[in-house]
Design a protein around this motif. Structure first.
Motif, PDB file in Angstrom:
ATOM      1  N   LYS A 154     -11.585 -40.903  41.210  1.00  0.00           N
ATOM      2  CA  LYS A 154     -12.155 -39.561  41.008  1.00  0.00           C
ATOM      3  C   LYS A 154     -12.605 -39.352  39.561  1.00  0.00           C
ATOM      4  CE  LYS A 154     -10.727 -34.663  41.544  1.00  0.00           C
ATOM      5  NZ  LYS A 154     -10.681 -34.210  40.147  1.00  0.00           N
ATOM      6  N   GLU A 155     -11.813 -39.832  38.601  1.00  0.00           N
ATOM      7  CA  GLU A 155     -12.067 -39.556  37.186  1.00  0.00           C
ATOM      8  C   GLU A 155     -12.830 -40.664  36.458  1.00  0.00           C
ATOM      9  OE1 GLU A 155     -11.403 -36.853  35.407  1.00  0.00           O
ATOM     10  OE2 GLU A 155     -10.497 -35.758  37.072  1.00  0.00           O
ATOM     11  N   SER A 156     -12.796 -41.890  37.000  1.00  0.00           N
ATOM     12  CA  SER A 156     -13.457 -43.063  36.400  1.00  0.00           C
ATOM     13  C   SER A 156     -13.067 -43.304  34.936  1.00  0.00           C
ATOM     14  CB  SER A 156     -14.988 -42.915  36.502  1.00  0.00           C
ATOM     15  OG  SER A 156     -15.385 -42.809  37.843  1.00  0.00           O
ATOM     16  N   PRO A 157     -11.771 -43.435  34.643  1.00  0.00           N
ATOM     17  CA  PRO A 157     -11.370 -43.753  33.271  1.00  0.00           C
ATOM     18  C   PRO A 157     -11.624 -45.225  32.967  1.00  0.00           C
ATOM     19  CG  PRO A 157      -9.450 -43.745  34.685  1.00  0.00           C
ATOM     20  CD  PRO A 157     -10.611 -43.343  35.562  1.00  0.00           C
ATOM     21  N   GLN A 158     -11.784 -45.543  31.689  1.00  0.00           N
ATOM     22  CA  GLN A 158     -11.936 -46.945  31.288  1.00  0.00           C
ATOM     23  C   GLN A 158     -10.588 -47.573  30.903  1.00  0.00           C
ATOM     24  OE1 GLN A 158     -14.436 -44.531  30.040  1.00  0.00           O
ATOM     25  NE2 GLN A 158     -15.285 -45.249  31.989  1.00  0.00           N
ATOM     26  N   LEU A 159      -9.593 -46.706  30.691  1.00  0.00           N
ATOM     27  CA  LEU A 159      -8.272 -47.195  30.305  1.00  0.00           C
ATOM     28  C   LEU A 159      -7.204 -46.314  30.935  1.00  0.00           C
ATOM     29  CD1 LEU A 159      -6.674 -49.207  28.460  1.00  0.00           C
ATOM     30  CD2 LEU A 159      -6.780 -47.460  26.675  1.00  0.00           C
ATOM     31  N   VAL A 160      -6.221 -46.953  31.565  1.00  0.00           N
ATOM     32  CA  VAL A 160      -5.077 -46.230  32.123  1.00  0.00           C
ATOM     33  C   VAL A 160      -3.835 -46.701  31.383  1.00  0.00           C
ATOM     34  CG1 VAL A 160      -3.701 -45.728  34.172  1.00  0.00           C
ATOM     35  CG2 VAL A 160      -6.165 -46.073  34.393  1.00  0.00           C
ATOM     36  N   ILE A 161      -3.086 -45.754  30.825  1.00  0.00           N
ATOM     37  CA  ILE A 161      -1.877 -46.094  30.071  1.00  0.00           C
ATOM     38  C   ILE A 161      -0.679 -45.440  30.738  1.00  0.00           C
ATOM     39  CG2 ILE A 161      -0.809 -46.182  27.795  1.00  0.00           C
ATOM     40  CD1 ILE A 161      -3.478 -45.591  26.543  1.00  0.00           C
ATOM     41  N   LEU A 162       0.353 -46.236  30.989  1.00  0.00           N
ATOM     42  CA  LEU A 162       1.593 -45.743  31.588  1.00  0.00           C
ATOM     43  C   LEU A 162       2.772 -46.275  30.790  1.00  0.00           C
ATOM     44  CD1 LEU A 162      -0.280 -47.309  33.987  1.00  0.00           C
ATOM     45  CD2 LEU A 162       1.201 -45.985  35.449  1.00  0.00           C
ATOM     46  N   GLY A 163       3.912 -45.586  30.902  1.00  0.00           N
ATOM     47  CA  GLY A 163       5.144 -46.159  30.390  1.00  0.00           C
ATOM     48  C   GLY A 163       5.519 -47.366  31.236  1.00  0.00           C
ATOM     49  N   LYS A 164       6.182 -48.354  30.641  1.00  0.00           N
ATOM     50  CA  LYS A 164       6.479 -49.578  31.406  1.00  0.00           C
ATOM     51  C   LYS A 164       7.449 -49.303  32.559  1.00  0.00           C
ATOM     52  CE  LYS A 164      10.479 -51.439  28.868  1.00  0.00           C
ATOM     53  NZ  LYS A 164      11.045 -52.642  28.240  1.00  0.00           N
ATOM     54  N   GLN A 165       8.290 -48.272  32.413  1.00  0.00           N
ATOM     55  CA  GLN A 165       9.224 -47.910  33.476  1.00  0.00           C
ATOM     56  C   GLN A 165       9.727 -46.497  33.235  1.00  0.00           C
ATOM     57  OE1 GLN A 165      11.823 -51.119  31.819  1.00  0.00           O
ATOM     58  NE2 GLN A 165      13.478 -49.808  32.548  1.00  0.00           N
ATOM     59  N   ALA A 166      10.302 -45.908  34.272  1.00  0.00           N
ATOM     60  CA  ALA A 166      10.924 -44.590  34.146  1.00  0.00           C
ATOM     61  C   ALA A 166      12.429 -44.783  33.990  1.00  0.00           C
ATOM     62  CB  ALA A 166      10.622 -43.735  35.370  1.00  0.00           C
ATOM     63  N   ILE A 167      13.056 -43.943  33.171  1.00  0.00           N
ATOM     64  CA  ILE A 167      14.481 -44.136  32.889  1.00  0.00           C
ATOM     65  C   ILE A 167      15.378 -43.656  34.020  1.00  0.00           C
ATOM     66  CG2 ILE A 167      14.143 -44.050  30.400  1.00  0.00           C
ATOM     67  CD1 ILE A 167      15.249 -41.175  30.459  1.00  0.00           C
ATOM     68  N   ASP A 168      14.787 -43.043  35.073  1.00  0.00           N
ATOM     69  CA  ASP A 168      15.634 -42.615  36.188  1.00  0.00           C
ATOM     70  C   ASP A 168      15.828 -43.722  37.228  1.00  0.00           C
ATOM     71  OD1 ASP A 168      13.029 -42.500  37.035  1.00  0.00           O
ATOM     72  OD2 ASP A 168      13.120 -40.450  37.798  1.00  0.00           O
ATOM     73  N   ASP A 169      14.739 -44.389  37.621  1.00  0.00           N
ATOM     74  CA  ASP A 169      14.894 -45.452  38.624  1.00  0.00           C
ATOM     75  C   ASP A 169      14.749 -46.859  38.039  1.00  0.00           C
ATOM     76  OD1 ASP A 169      12.168 -45.699  38.193  1.00  0.00           O
ATOM     77  OD2 ASP A 169      11.594 -44.773  40.085  1.00  0.00           O
ATOM     78  N   ASP A 170      14.224 -46.970  36.810  1.00  0.00           N
ATOM     79  CA  ASP A 170      14.045 -48.279  36.158  1.00  0.00           C
ATOM     80  C   ASP A 170      13.265 -49.260  37.035  1.00  0.00           C
ATOM     81  OD1 ASP A 170      15.075 -47.957  33.613  1.00  0.00           O
ATOM     82  OD2 ASP A 170      17.122 -48.395  34.215  1.00  0.00           O
ATOM     83  N   ALA A 171      12.331 -48.759  37.838  1.00  0.00           N
ATOM     84  CA  ALA A 171      11.648 -49.622  38.794  1.00  0.00           C
ATOM     85  C   ALA A 171      10.692 -50.626  38.123  1.00  0.00           C
ATOM     86  CB  ALA A 171      10.888 -48.775  39.819  1.00  0.00           C
ATOM     87  N   ASN A 172       9.964 -50.170  37.095  1.00  0.00           N
ATOM     88  CA  ASN A 172       9.013 -51.059  36.418  1.00  0.00           C
ATOM     89  C   ASN A 172       8.035 -51.674  37.429  1.00  0.00           C
ATOM     90  OD1 ASN A 172       7.698 -52.753  34.629  1.00  0.00           O
ATOM     91  ND2 ASN A 172       9.352 -54.247  34.514  1.00  0.00           N
ATOM     92  N   GLN A 173       7.430 -50.829  38.266  1.00  0.00           N
ATOM     93  CA  GLN A 173       6.531 -51.339  39.308  1.00  0.00           C
ATOM     94  C   GLN A 173       5.175 -50.629  39.352  1.00  0.00           C
ATOM     95  OE1 GLN A 173       8.835 -50.692  42.864  1.00  0.00           O
ATOM     96  NE2 GLN A 173      10.025 -52.568  42.623  1.00  0.00           N
TER      97      GLN A 173
END
Length: 249
Positions: free
Chosen positions: A107-126
């Motif tokens: 929908k937004e067509s970004p050129q870069l997506v940035i996320l944290g490597k994992q969340a501290i609640d589930d530590d999934a890193n997925q």
């Protein structure tokens, strides 16, 4: 260039997590919530890229209950330009979040997506890895340094053996590690300005995404309490205890 940053509302890292009496999950009622620390680093990095003239617009995105608006307002106060909340009361698992982010990227067509490597609640890193796979975009995980120029991102990432530097063609997905930067302090004037910035509410159905959980949590239990340590007179006694009591050798 547009950057899309995903943020998650989690139990504050200073709070001691308590398991519910019935073992169905952790207690969140009347518990302080805040932005996932790795996501805060992601927002900070996007803002620094904008200050460097690389990024022109930052879109902060979150998925979850209505209270996630507070987390998005924090991202806006740090420096994001606008925000999108995919509102749902369903339990969101990494694959569902990745599918929502994929729909928003289309929908937004970004050129870069940035996320944290994992969340501290589930530590999934997925989520970051799943998003890159769904989009068919290159990815760089555990980033400790990011440089964007000439249509590509050069990312230094932390691996078991040290550091690895890779180059990605944009658009790409990057997940942040702790040593990438130190998020700035959010000032009161910026908090007030954030209230005037755009925050769009969407539903998963509007994006055509099924967020039904694929996994079921059977039981949540606290880890066993550690026993007090003891002193031993010599190495022989230590080996004896490791062999006969701890049974690790």
């Amino acid at each position: 260039m547009k950057a899309l940053v995903a943020v998650k509302r989690v139990i504050d890292y200073n709070v001691k997590v308590r398991v519910k009496a019935d073992g169905t999950g952790v207690e969140t009622a009347n518990v302080k919530m805040s932005m996932n620390p790795f996501d805060e680093i992601a927002v900070e990095e996007a803002v620094r890229l904008k200050e460097a003239g690389v990024v022109t617009e930052i879109v902060a995105v979150s998925a979850g209950v209505q209270a996630c608006q507070e987390t998005l307002r924090t991202a806006l106060a740090i420096g994001a330009d606008r925000a999108i909340l995919v509102e749902t009361d369903a339990e969101l698992q990494p694959l569902a979040v990745a599918k929502l982010l994929k729909a928003l990227c289309e929908k937004e067509s970004p050129q870069l997506v940035i996320l944290g490597k994992q969340a501290i609640d589930d530590d999934a890193n997925q989520t970051g890895q799943m998003l890159a796979a769904l989009l068919g975009w290159p990815q760089a995980t555990f980033a400790s340094k990011v440089k964007v120029e000439d249509g590509k991102a050069t990312v230094t990432r932390e691996v078991d053996g040290g550091l690895e530097t890779i180059a990605l063609k944009l658009p790409a997905v990057v997940t942040t590690d702790l040593r990438l930067n130190e998020p700035r302090y959010v000032t009161l004037p910026n908090i007030m300005k954030a209230k005037k910035k755009s925050l769009e509410n969407l539903k998963p159905d509007a994006l055509g995404v099924d967020v039904k959980p694929r996994l079921a949590t059977l039981k949540v239990v606290e880890p066993p309490k550690r026993k007090a340590g003891v002193k031993v007179p010599d190495a022989k006694a230590l080996v004896e205890k490791l062999r006969n009591e701890a049974k690790v050798i």
